[in-house]
Scaffold this motif. Structure first.
Motif, PDB file in Angstrom:
ATOM      1  N   GLY A  31       0.825  -1.207   0.000  1.00  0.00           N
ATOM      2  CA  GLY A  31       0.000   0.000   0.000  1.00  0.00           C
ATOM      3  C   GLY A  31       0.854   1.250   0.000  1.00  0.00           C
ATOM      4  N   LYS A  32       0.143   2.399  -0.119  1.00  0.00           N
ATOM      5  CA  LYS A  32       0.861   3.688  -0.161  1.00  0.00           C
ATOM      6  C   LYS A  32       1.042   4.255   1.231  1.00  0.00           C
ATOM      7  CE  LYS A  32      -0.359   5.501  -4.746  1.00  0.00           C
ATOM      8  NZ  LYS A  32      -1.164   4.378  -5.266  1.00  0.00           N
ATOM      9  N   LYS A  33       0.037   3.997   2.108  1.00  0.00           N
ATOM     10  CA  LYS A  33       0.116   4.580   3.451  1.00  0.00           C
ATOM     11  C   LYS A  33      -0.333   3.561   4.495  1.00  0.00           C
ATOM     12  CE  LYS A  33      -0.985   8.643   6.181  1.00  0.00           C
ATOM     13  NZ  LYS A  33      -1.559   9.979   6.233  1.00  0.00           N
ATOM     14  N   ALA A  34       0.512   3.375   5.513  1.00  0.00           N
ATOM     15  CA  ALA A  34       0.203   2.396   6.567  1.00  0.00           C
ATOM     16  C   ALA A  34      -0.375   3.095   7.786  1.00  0.00           C
ATOM     17  CB  ALA A  34       1.470   1.666   6.975  1.00  0.00           C
ATOM     18  N   LEU A  35      -1.347   2.428   8.448  1.00  0.00           N
ATOM     19  CA  LEU A  35      -1.693   2.820   9.809  1.00  0.00           C
ATOM     20  C   LEU A  35      -0.952   1.842  10.717  1.00  0.00           C
ATOM     21  CD1 LEU A  35      -3.490   4.796  11.532  1.00  0.00           C
ATOM     22  CD2 LEU A  35      -4.962   2.798  11.898  1.00  0.00           C
ATOM     23  N   ILE A  36      -0.047   2.367  11.555  1.00  0.00           N
ATOM     24  CA  ILE A  36       0.707   1.514  12.478  1.00  0.00           C
ATOM     25  C   ILE A  36      -0.066   1.479  13.798  1.00  0.00           C
ATOM     26  CG2 ILE A  36       2.922   1.107  13.606  1.00  0.00           C
ATOM     27  CD1 ILE A  36       4.261   2.855  11.472  1.00  0.00           C
ATOM     28  N   VAL A  37      -0.516   0.287  14.174  1.00  0.00           N
ATOM     29  CA  VAL A  37      -1.344   0.122  15.377  1.00  0.00           C
ATOM     30  C   VAL A  37      -0.468  -0.382  16.523  1.00  0.00           C
ATOM     31  CG1 VAL A  37      -3.321  -1.108  16.380  1.00  0.00           C
ATOM     32  CG2 VAL A  37      -3.383  -0.376  13.972  1.00  0.00           C
ATOM     33  N   GLN A  61       7.064   4.887   1.485  1.00  0.00           N
ATOM     34  CA  GLN A  61       5.663   4.703   1.899  1.00  0.00           C
ATOM     35  C   GLN A  61       5.371   5.643   3.067  1.00  0.00           C
ATOM     36  OE1 GLN A  61       6.509   0.416   2.283  1.00  0.00           O
ATOM     37  NE2 GLN A  61       4.502   0.001   1.380  1.00  0.00           N
ATOM     38  N   GLU A  62       4.162   6.181   3.086  1.00  0.00           N
ATOM     39  CA  GLU A  62       3.768   7.058   4.191  1.00  0.00           C
ATOM     40  C   GLU A  62       3.197   6.233   5.350  1.00  0.00           C
ATOM     41  OE1 GLU A  62       1.544  10.747   3.213  1.00  0.00           O
ATOM     42  OE2 GLU A  62       1.564   9.837   1.207  1.00  0.00           O
ATOM     43  N   TYR A  63       3.078   6.879   6.513  1.00  0.00           N
ATOM     44  CA  TYR A  63       2.490   6.161   7.638  1.00  0.00           C
ATOM     45  C   TYR A  63       1.876   7.140   8.635  1.00  0.00           C
ATOM     46  CZ  TYR A  63       6.593   7.664  10.257  1.00  0.00           C
ATOM     47  OH  TYR A  63       7.553   8.440  10.855  1.00  0.00           O
ATOM     48  N   ALA A  64       0.952   6.634   9.441  1.00  0.00           N
ATOM     49  CA  ALA A  64       0.434   7.347  10.614  1.00  0.00           C
ATOM     50  C   ALA A  64       0.399   6.328  11.739  1.00  0.00           C
ATOM     51  CB  ALA A  64      -0.964   7.878  10.325  1.00  0.00           C
ATOM     52  N   VAL A  65       0.515   6.814  12.988  1.00  0.00           N
ATOM     53  CA  VAL A  65       0.522   5.889  14.128  1.00  0.00           C
ATOM     54  C   VAL A  65      -0.784   6.028  14.904  1.00  0.00           C
ATOM     55  CG1 VAL A  65       1.674   5.252  16.293  1.00  0.00           C
ATOM     56  CG2 VAL A  65       3.049   5.953  14.314  1.00  0.00           C
ATOM     57  N   TYR A  66      -1.430   4.903  15.203  1.00  0.00           N
ATOM     58  CA  TYR A  66      -2.570   4.880  16.135  1.00  0.00           C
ATOM     59  C   TYR A  66      -2.113   4.110  17.373  1.00  0.00           C
ATOM     60  CZ  TYR A  66      -6.993   3.619  18.322  1.00  0.00           C
ATOM     61  OH  TYR A  66      -8.001   3.453  19.243  1.00  0.00           O
ATOM     62  N   ASP A  67      -1.900   4.809  18.487  1.00  0.00           N
ATOM     63  CA  ASP A  67      -1.365   4.130  19.681  1.00  0.00           C
ATOM     64  C   ASP A  67      -2.457   3.927  20.741  1.00  0.00           C
ATOM     65  OD1 ASP A  67      -1.709   6.625  20.777  1.00  0.00           O
ATOM     66  OD2 ASP A  67       0.381   6.915  21.363  1.00  0.00           O
ATOM     67  N   PHE A  92      -3.100   0.085   4.157  1.00  0.00           N
ATOM     68  CA  PHE A  92      -2.706  -1.171   4.812  1.00  0.00           C
ATOM     69  C   PHE A  92      -2.402  -0.910   6.280  1.00  0.00           C
ATOM     70  CE2 PHE A  92       2.145  -1.385   4.775  1.00  0.00           C
ATOM     71  CZ  PHE A  92       2.381  -0.158   4.174  1.00  0.00           C
ATOM     72  N   ILE A  93      -2.321  -2.011   7.045  1.00  0.00           N
ATOM     73  CA  ILE A  93      -2.210  -1.908   8.505  1.00  0.00           C
ATOM     74  C   ILE A  93      -0.933  -2.622   8.950  1.00  0.00           C
ATOM     75  CG2 ILE A  93      -3.260  -2.615  10.722  1.00  0.00           C
ATOM     76  CD1 ILE A  93      -5.109  -0.672   9.354  1.00  0.00           C
ATOM     77  N   THR A 104      -6.325  -5.847  18.009  1.00  0.00           N
ATOM     78  CA  THR A 104      -6.928  -4.538  17.710  1.00  0.00           C
ATOM     79  C   THR A 104      -6.766  -4.226  16.226  1.00  0.00           C
ATOM     80  OG1 THR A 104      -6.351  -3.783  19.931  1.00  0.00           O
ATOM     81  CG2 THR A 104      -6.822  -2.065  18.314  1.00  0.00           C
ATOM     82  N   ALA A 105      -5.553  -4.483  15.715  1.00  0.00           N
ATOM     83  CA  ALA A 105      -5.252  -4.174  14.311  1.00  0.00           C
ATOM     84  C   ALA A 105      -6.152  -4.976  13.370  1.00  0.00           C
ATOM     85  CB  ALA A 105      -3.781  -4.478  14.034  1.00  0.00           C
TER      86      ALA A 105
END
Ligand code: NAP
Ligand code: FE
Length: 366
Positions: A31-37, A61-67, A92-93, A104-105
Protein backbone atom coordinates in the motif's frame (compact mmCIF):
# COMPACT_ATOMS: atom_id res chain seq x y z
CA UNK A 1 -5.15 -45.05 9.51
CA UNK A 2 -4.37 -41.33 9.36
CA UNK A 3 -7.37 -39.02 9.79
CA UNK A 4 -8.42 -36.84 6.82
CA UNK A 5 -7.55 -33.17 7.18
CA UNK A 6 -7.04 -29.84 5.47
CA UNK A 7 -4.39 -27.36 6.54
CA UNK A 8 -4.43 -23.65 5.67
CA UNK A 9 -1.70 -21.21 6.75
CA UNK A 10 -1.55 -18.28 4.34
CA UNK A 11 0.83 -16.04 6.35
CA UNK A 12 4.37 -15.47 5.07
CA UNK A 13 6.57 -15.86 8.16
CA UNK A 14 9.97 -14.15 8.12
CA UNK A 15 12.24 -14.92 11.07
CA UNK A 16 15.54 -13.52 12.29
CA UNK A 17 17.24 -10.49 13.79
CA UNK A 18 16.63 -7.32 11.75
CA UNK A 19 14.14 -9.11 9.45
CA UNK A 20 11.84 -6.05 9.37
CA UNK A 21 14.52 -3.86 7.81
CA UNK A 22 16.27 -6.51 5.75
CA UNK A 23 13.00 -7.46 4.06
CA UNK A 24 11.44 -4.04 3.54
CA UNK A 25 10.75 -4.92 -0.11
CA UNK A 26 8.21 -7.50 1.16
CA UNK A 27 5.78 -4.74 2.21
CA UNK A 28 6.68 -2.21 -0.49
CA UNK A 29 3.74 -3.25 -2.66
CA UNK A 30 1.14 -3.61 0.13
CA UNK A 31 0.00 0.00 0.00
CA UNK A 32 0.86 3.69 -0.16
CA UNK A 33 0.12 4.58 3.45
CA UNK A 34 0.20 2.40 6.57
CA UNK A 35 -1.69 2.82 9.81
CA UNK A 36 0.71 1.51 12.48
CA UNK A 37 -1.34 0.12 15.38
CA UNK A 38 0.38 0.01 18.78
CA UNK A 39 -0.13 0.20 22.51
CA UNK A 40 1.57 2.81 24.65
CA UNK A 41 4.91 1.09 25.39
CA UNK A 42 5.84 -2.06 23.48
CA UNK A 43 6.34 -0.62 19.97
CA UNK A 44 8.81 1.99 21.20
CA UNK A 45 10.46 -0.02 24.00
CA UNK A 46 11.13 -2.97 21.67
CA UNK A 47 12.70 -0.87 18.91
CA UNK A 48 10.23 -2.31 16.36
CA UNK A 49 8.58 1.05 15.63
CA UNK A 50 11.91 2.63 14.68
CA UNK A 51 12.73 -0.31 12.40
CA UNK A 52 9.43 -0.32 10.54
CA UNK A 53 9.58 3.47 10.08
CA UNK A 54 13.05 3.10 8.52
CA UNK A 55 11.72 0.35 6.25
CA UNK A 56 8.69 2.38 5.18
CA UNK A 57 10.86 5.42 4.55
CA UNK A 58 13.23 3.32 2.41
CA UNK A 59 10.18 2.21 0.38
CA UNK A 60 8.87 5.81 0.14
CA UNK A 61 5.66 4.70 1.90
CA UNK A 62 3.77 7.06 4.19
CA UNK A 63 2.49 6.16 7.64
CA UNK A 64 0.43 7.35 10.61
CA UNK A 65 0.52 5.89 14.13
CA UNK A 66 -2.57 4.88 16.13
CA UNK A 67 -1.37 4.13 19.68
CA UNK A 68 -4.83 3.66 21.20
CA UNK A 69 -4.66 -0.13 21.61
CA UNK A 70 -5.42 -1.26 25.17
CA UNK A 71 -4.88 -4.66 26.85
CA UNK A 72 -7.89 -6.98 26.26
CA UNK A 73 -9.04 -4.75 23.37
CA UNK A 74 -12.18 -2.71 23.99
CA UNK A 75 -14.69 -2.12 21.21
CA UNK A 76 -14.15 1.63 21.58
CA UNK A 77 -10.43 1.24 20.84
CA UNK A 78 -11.08 -0.70 17.62
CA UNK A 79 -13.81 1.65 16.34
CA UNK A 80 -11.60 4.68 17.16
CA UNK A 81 -8.73 3.00 15.30
CA UNK A 82 -10.93 2.40 12.27
CA UNK A 83 -11.82 6.13 12.24
CA UNK A 84 -8.09 6.91 12.32
CA UNK A 85 -7.49 4.54 9.39
CA UNK A 86 -10.23 6.25 7.35
CA UNK A 87 -9.12 9.77 8.30
CA UNK A 88 -5.52 8.98 7.35
CA UNK A 89 -6.62 7.18 4.15
CA UNK A 90 -4.45 4.25 5.16
CA UNK A 91 -4.54 1.38 2.67
CA UNK A 92 -2.71 -1.17 4.81
CA UNK A 93 -2.21 -1.91 8.50
CA UNK A 94 0.94 -2.65 10.51
CA UNK A 95 0.56 -4.07 14.03
CA UNK A 96 3.36 -3.90 16.60
CA UNK A 97 2.96 -5.39 20.06
CA UNK A 98 1.51 -8.30 21.95
CA UNK A 99 -1.83 -9.97 21.31
CA UNK A 100 -3.74 -6.83 22.24
CA UNK A 101 -2.36 -4.47 19.56
CA UNK A 102 -2.35 -7.35 17.04
CA UNK A 103 -6.01 -8.23 17.69
CA UNK A 104 -6.93 -4.54 17.71
CA UNK A 105 -5.25 -4.17 14.31
CA UNK A 106 -7.28 -7.05 12.84
CA UNK A 107 -10.60 -5.49 13.86
CA UNK A 108 -9.41 -2.10 12.57
CA UNK A 109 -8.46 -3.69 9.24
CA UNK A 110 -12.06 -4.94 8.91
CA UNK A 111 -13.83 -1.82 10.19
CA UNK A 112 -11.74 0.51 8.01
CA UNK A 113 -13.45 -0.94 4.93
CA UNK A 114 -16.81 -2.12 6.32
CA UNK A 115 -19.48 -0.10 8.14
CA UNK A 116 -20.47 -2.61 10.80
CA UNK A 117 -22.44 -2.54 14.02
CA UNK A 118 -20.92 -4.43 16.98
CA UNK A 119 -23.42 -7.25 16.37
CA UNK A 120 -22.40 -7.65 12.73
CA UNK A 121 -18.72 -7.53 13.67
CA UNK A 122 -19.18 -10.39 16.16
CA UNK A 123 -21.31 -12.27 13.62
CA UNK A 124 -18.33 -12.06 11.22
CA UNK A 125 -20.58 -10.40 8.65
CA UNK A 126 -17.78 -9.03 6.44
CA UNK A 127 -15.79 -10.31 3.50
CA UNK A 128 -12.73 -8.10 3.29
CA UNK A 129 -10.10 -6.29 5.33
CA UNK A 130 -7.06 -4.12 4.64
CA UNK A 131 -3.80 -6.07 4.14
CA UNK A 132 -1.80 -6.50 7.35
CA UNK A 133 1.83 -6.83 8.47
CA UNK A 134 2.34 -8.12 12.02
CA UNK A 135 5.32 -7.70 14.33
CA UNK A 136 4.87 -9.49 17.67
CA UNK A 137 6.72 -8.16 20.72
CA UNK A 138 5.44 -10.87 23.10
CA UNK A 139 5.85 -14.62 22.59
CA UNK A 140 2.52 -16.19 23.38
CA UNK A 141 -0.64 -15.42 21.45
CA UNK A 142 0.52 -16.41 17.97
CA UNK A 143 -2.00 -13.84 16.71
CA UNK A 144 0.45 -13.04 13.88
CA UNK A 145 -0.48 -16.37 12.25
CA UNK A 146 -4.14 -16.75 13.24
CA UNK A 147 -7.48 -15.65 11.78
CA UNK A 148 -8.81 -14.67 15.22
CA UNK A 149 -9.13 -11.40 17.07
CA UNK A 150 -10.22 -11.58 20.70
CA UNK A 151 -12.16 -8.52 21.88
CA UNK A 152 -13.81 -7.54 25.16
CA UNK A 153 -17.60 -7.65 24.81
CA UNK A 154 -19.27 -5.92 27.77
CA UNK A 155 -22.69 -7.09 26.54
CA UNK A 156 -21.79 -10.69 27.49
CA UNK A 157 -19.41 -9.60 30.29
CA UNK A 158 -16.56 -11.62 28.78
CA UNK A 159 -14.17 -11.83 25.87
CA UNK A 160 -15.28 -12.97 22.45
CA UNK A 161 -13.43 -13.81 19.24
CA UNK A 162 -14.10 -12.68 15.74
CA UNK A 163 -12.82 -15.13 13.17
CA UNK A 164 -12.47 -15.05 9.40
CA UNK A 165 -9.92 -16.07 6.76
CA UNK A 166 -9.60 -12.36 5.87
CA UNK A 167 -8.07 -11.77 9.34
CA UNK A 168 -4.87 -13.64 8.49
CA UNK A 169 -2.04 -11.11 8.13
CA UNK A 170 -0.08 -11.15 4.86
CA UNK A 171 3.33 -11.14 6.58
CA UNK A 172 4.56 -11.87 10.12
CA UNK A 173 8.04 -10.66 11.07
CA UNK A 174 9.52 -12.60 13.98
CA UNK A 175 12.52 -10.83 15.51
CA UNK A 176 13.23 -12.00 19.06
CA UNK A 177 15.18 -8.78 19.79
CA UNK A 178 11.75 -7.14 20.19
CA UNK A 179 10.90 -9.51 23.05
CA UNK A 180 13.92 -8.52 25.15
CA UNK A 181 12.18 -5.47 26.64
CA UNK A 182 9.28 -7.62 27.94
CA UNK A 183 9.01 -7.90 31.72
CA UNK A 184 9.60 -11.28 33.37
CA UNK A 185 5.92 -11.64 34.19
CA UNK A 186 4.73 -10.89 30.66
CA UNK A 187 7.36 -13.30 29.28
CA UNK A 188 6.17 -16.03 31.65
CA UNK A 189 2.45 -15.50 31.15
CA UNK A 190 2.73 -15.28 27.37
CA UNK A 191 4.84 -18.47 27.28
CA UNK A 192 2.10 -20.22 29.27
CA UNK A 193 -0.46 -18.94 26.73
CA UNK A 194 1.61 -20.49 23.90
CA UNK A 195 1.84 -23.75 25.87
CA UNK A 196 -1.91 -23.66 26.38
CA UNK A 197 -2.56 -23.20 22.64
CA UNK A 198 -0.41 -26.17 21.69
CA UNK A 199 -1.76 -28.44 24.45
CA UNK A 200 -5.39 -27.44 23.82
CA UNK A 201 -4.92 -27.85 20.06
CA UNK A 202 -3.91 -31.49 20.58
CA UNK A 203 -7.11 -32.10 22.59
CA UNK A 204 -9.52 -30.88 19.91
CA UNK A 205 -11.69 -32.82 17.51
CA UNK A 206 -9.98 -30.96 14.68
CA UNK A 207 -6.39 -31.94 15.61
CA UNK A 208 -4.57 -33.56 12.69
CA UNK A 209 -1.14 -34.97 11.97
CA UNK A 210 0.32 -31.60 10.94
CA UNK A 211 -1.19 -29.57 13.80
CA UNK A 212 -0.01 -32.23 16.28
CA UNK A 213 3.51 -32.14 14.82
CA UNK A 214 3.63 -28.36 15.23
CA UNK A 215 2.12 -28.57 18.73
CA UNK A 216 4.66 -31.17 19.88
CA UNK A 217 7.57 -29.02 18.71
CA UNK A 218 6.06 -25.94 20.33
CA UNK A 219 5.58 -27.76 23.65
CA UNK A 220 9.12 -29.17 23.63
CA UNK A 221 10.63 -25.72 22.87
CA UNK A 222 8.80 -24.31 25.90
CA UNK A 223 10.03 -27.24 27.99
CA UNK A 224 13.61 -26.35 26.96
CA UNK A 225 13.01 -22.85 28.32
CA UNK A 226 11.67 -24.02 31.70
CA UNK A 227 14.86 -23.16 33.64
CA UNK A 228 14.73 -19.57 32.31
CA UNK A 229 10.99 -19.33 32.86
CA UNK A 230 11.66 -20.27 36.49
CA UNK A 231 14.64 -17.96 37.02
CA UNK A 232 13.54 -14.99 34.91
CA UNK A 233 16.87 -14.81 33.10
CA UNK A 234 16.55 -15.33 29.34
CA UNK A 235 19.30 -15.87 26.76
CA UNK A 236 18.67 -14.63 23.22
CA UNK A 237 18.27 -18.27 22.18
CA UNK A 238 15.50 -18.69 24.79
CA UNK A 239 13.78 -15.60 23.38
CA UNK A 240 13.98 -17.11 19.88
CA UNK A 241 12.68 -20.48 21.03
CA UNK A 242 9.72 -18.90 22.81
CA UNK A 243 8.88 -16.74 19.79
CA UNK A 244 8.91 -19.79 17.51
CA UNK A 245 6.93 -21.83 20.06
CA UNK A 246 4.32 -19.06 20.09
CA UNK A 247 4.07 -18.90 16.29
CA UNK A 248 3.80 -22.71 16.11
CA UNK A 249 1.04 -22.61 18.76
CA UNK A 250 -0.74 -19.98 16.65
CA UNK A 251 -0.50 -22.19 13.55
CA UNK A 252 -1.97 -25.02 15.63
CA UNK A 253 -5.02 -23.11 16.87
CA UNK A 254 -5.54 -21.58 13.42
CA UNK A 255 -6.42 -25.17 12.40
CA UNK A 256 -7.91 -26.57 15.60
CA UNK A 257 -9.23 -23.71 17.74
CA UNK A 258 -8.86 -23.91 21.53
CA UNK A 259 -10.92 -25.81 24.11
CA UNK A 260 -12.62 -24.93 27.40
CA UNK A 261 -9.38 -23.82 29.11
CA UNK A 262 -9.53 -20.61 27.06
CA UNK A 263 -13.31 -20.29 27.62
CA UNK A 264 -12.87 -20.63 31.39
CA UNK A 265 -9.93 -18.24 31.38
CA UNK A 266 -11.92 -15.36 29.85
CA UNK A 267 -14.07 -14.72 32.98
CA UNK A 268 -10.89 -14.75 35.11
CA UNK A 269 -9.62 -11.94 32.91
CA UNK A 270 -12.93 -10.07 32.71
CA UNK A 271 -13.87 -10.20 36.39
CA UNK A 272 -10.52 -10.68 38.19
CA UNK A 273 -8.18 -8.82 35.81
CA UNK A 274 -5.90 -11.86 35.40
CA UNK A 275 -3.55 -11.60 32.41
CA UNK A 276 -4.69 -13.91 29.60
CA UNK A 277 -1.78 -16.36 29.83
CA UNK A 278 -1.96 -16.41 33.63
CA UNK A 279 -5.67 -17.27 33.49
CA UNK A 280 -4.92 -20.22 31.18
CA UNK A 281 -2.03 -21.26 33.45
CA UNK A 282 -4.37 -21.46 36.44
CA UNK A 283 -6.64 -23.90 34.59
CA UNK A 284 -4.49 -25.99 32.25
CA UNK A 285 -3.15 -28.42 34.88
CA UNK A 286 -6.59 -29.20 36.33
CA UNK A 287 -7.99 -29.56 32.82
CA UNK A 288 -5.29 -32.11 31.95
CA UNK A 289 -6.17 -34.07 35.09
CA UNK A 290 -9.74 -34.23 33.77
CA UNK A 291 -8.51 -35.37 30.33
CA UNK A 292 -6.27 -38.00 31.90
CA UNK A 293 -9.29 -39.56 33.60
CA UNK A 294 -11.33 -39.58 30.38
CA UNK A 295 -8.64 -40.51 27.86
CA UNK A 296 -5.31 -41.49 29.45
CA UNK A 297 -3.62 -42.15 26.09
CA UNK A 298 -4.49 -38.66 24.79
CA UNK A 299 -3.21 -37.05 28.01
CA UNK A 300 0.04 -39.05 27.89
CA UNK A 301 0.65 -38.17 24.22
CA UNK A 302 0.02 -34.47 24.86
CA UNK A 303 2.24 -34.28 27.96
CA UNK A 304 5.11 -36.32 26.53
CA UNK A 305 6.83 -33.40 24.71
CA UNK A 306 6.71 -31.44 27.99
CA UNK A 307 8.39 -34.32 29.80
CA UNK A 308 5.56 -34.74 32.33
CA UNK A 309 4.86 -38.33 33.31
CA UNK A 310 1.36 -37.53 34.61
CA UNK A 311 -1.17 -34.71 34.59
CA UNK A 312 -0.49 -34.31 38.30
CA UNK A 313 3.20 -33.65 37.60
CA UNK A 314 2.25 -31.20 34.81
CA UNK A 315 -0.14 -29.36 37.15
CA UNK A 316 2.59 -29.09 39.79
CA UNK A 317 5.03 -27.56 37.27
CA UNK A 318 2.43 -24.99 36.23
CA UNK A 319 1.65 -24.19 39.86
CA UNK A 320 5.34 -23.56 40.50
CA UNK A 321 5.34 -21.12 37.59
CA UNK A 322 2.08 -19.22 38.06
CA UNK A 323 0.61 -20.29 41.41
CA UNK A 324 -2.97 -21.38 42.01
CA UNK A 325 -6.08 -19.52 40.87
CA UNK A 326 -7.55 -16.97 43.31
CA UNK A 327 -10.46 -18.17 45.45
CA UNK A 328 -13.93 -18.03 43.87
CA UNK A 329 -17.31 -18.19 45.58
CA UNK A 330 -19.65 -21.08 44.77
CA UNK A 331 -21.78 -18.68 42.72
CA UNK A 332 -18.75 -17.45 40.73
CA UNK A 333 -17.76 -21.03 39.95
CA UNK A 334 -21.27 -21.74 38.61
CA UNK A 335 -21.27 -18.53 36.54
CA UNK A 336 -17.82 -19.08 35.03
CA UNK A 337 -18.71 -22.67 34.10
CA UNK A 338 -22.05 -21.52 32.62
CA UNK A 339 -20.38 -18.84 30.50
CA UNK A 340 -17.68 -21.23 29.30
CA UNK A 341 -20.19 -23.92 28.38
CA UNK A 342 -21.91 -21.47 25.99
CA UNK A 343 -18.76 -20.81 23.92
CA UNK A 344 -17.79 -22.55 20.67
CA UNK A 345 -14.59 -23.89 22.28
CA UNK A 346 -16.68 -25.94 24.71
CA UNK A 347 -17.84 -28.21 21.88
CA UNK A 348 -14.38 -28.52 20.39
CA UNK A 349 -12.94 -31.12 22.78
CA UNK A 350 -12.36 -34.64 21.44
CA UNK A 351 -13.60 -36.25 24.67
CA UNK A 352 -17.09 -35.87 26.13
CA UNK A 353 -17.47 -32.77 28.30
CA UNK A 354 -20.45 -31.69 30.43
CA UNK A 355 -20.94 -28.23 32.02
CA UNK A 356 -20.62 -29.94 35.43
CA UNK A 357 -17.12 -31.13 34.46
CA UNK A 358 -16.04 -27.49 34.23
CA UNK A 359 -17.20 -26.91 37.79
CA UNK A 360 -14.89 -29.76 38.79
CA UNK A 361 -11.97 -28.32 36.79
CA UNK A 362 -12.49 -24.90 38.38
CA UNK A 363 -12.64 -26.31 41.92
CA UNK A 364 -9.50 -28.35 41.26
CA UNK A 365 -7.58 -25.24 40.13
CA UNK A 366 -8.31 -23.05 43.17
P1 NAP B 1 -0.67 -7.67 25.65
O1 NAP B 1 -1.96 -7.31 26.31
O2 NAP B 1 -0.57 -7.44 24.21
O3 NAP B 1 0.55 -6.93 26.39
C1 NAP B 1 0.67 -6.96 27.79
C2 NAP B 1 1.54 -5.81 28.28
O4 NAP B 1 2.90 -6.03 27.91
C3 NAP B 1 1.15 -4.45 27.69
O5 NAP B 1 1.27 -3.49 28.69
C4 NAP B 1 2.19 -4.25 26.61
O6 NAP B 1 2.46 -2.92 26.27
C5 NAP B 1 3.40 -4.89 27.24
N1 NAP B 1 4.41 -5.34 26.26
C6 NAP B 1 4.23 -6.18 25.22
N2 NAP B 1 5.38 -6.42 24.58
C7 NAP B 1 6.34 -5.70 25.23
C8 NAP B 1 7.73 -5.51 25.03
N3 NAP B 1 8.41 -6.20 24.08
N4 NAP B 1 8.38 -4.67 25.85
C9 NAP B 1 7.72 -4.02 26.85
N5 NAP B 1 6.39 -4.15 27.08
C10 NAP B 1 5.72 -4.99 26.29
O7 NAP B 1 -0.35 -9.21 26.04
P2 NAP B 1 -0.43 -10.57 25.22
O8 NAP B 1 -0.46 -11.63 26.24
O9 NAP B 1 0.59 -10.63 24.15
O10 NAP B 1 -1.85 -10.53 24.51
C11 NAP B 1 -3.03 -10.87 25.20
C12 NAP B 1 -4.21 -10.68 24.30
O11 NAP B 1 -4.13 -11.55 23.16
C13 NAP B 1 -5.50 -11.03 25.03
O12 NAP B 1 -6.51 -10.07 24.70
C14 NAP B 1 -5.84 -12.40 24.46
O13 NAP B 1 -7.21 -12.69 24.53
C15 NAP B 1 -5.34 -12.27 23.04
N6 NAP B 1 -5.08 -13.55 22.34
C16 NAP B 1 -5.30 -13.60 21.00
C17 NAP B 1 -5.10 -14.77 20.28
C18 NAP B 1 -5.36 -14.79 18.80
O14 NAP B 1 -5.26 -15.83 18.16
N7 NAP B 1 -5.67 -13.67 18.19
C19 NAP B 1 -4.64 -15.92 20.94
C20 NAP B 1 -4.43 -15.85 22.32
C21 NAP B 1 -4.62 -14.65 23.00
P3 NAP B 1 1.54 -2.03 25.22
O15 NAP B 1 0.68 -1.23 26.15
O16 NAP B 1 2.45 -1.22 24.43
O17 NAP B 1 0.73 -2.95 24.37
FE1 FE C 1 -4.54 -17.55 24.18
Amino acid sequence: MIKDFSFYMPVKVIFGPRCVLNNASEYAALGKKALIVTGKTSAKASGALDDIILGLTKNAQEYAVYDGSVPNPSLKSVYDGAEAAKREKADFIIAIGGGSPMDTAKAIAVLAVNDLSEERLFANDYKNALPMVFIPTTAGTGSEVTQYSVLTNDKIESKQSISSPVLFPKIAFLDARYCESMSYKTTLYTAVDALSHSVEGMLTKRANIISDTLAEKSISLIRECLPSLRSGSFSFEDREKLLIASALGGMVIAQTGTVAVHSLGYPFTYYKGADHGLANGYLLGAFMEFIEKKDPALAARTLLPFGSKSAREFKKTLEELVGRAPALTGQEIEEYAQKASKTKNFLNLSVELMPGDLVGVLKNSL
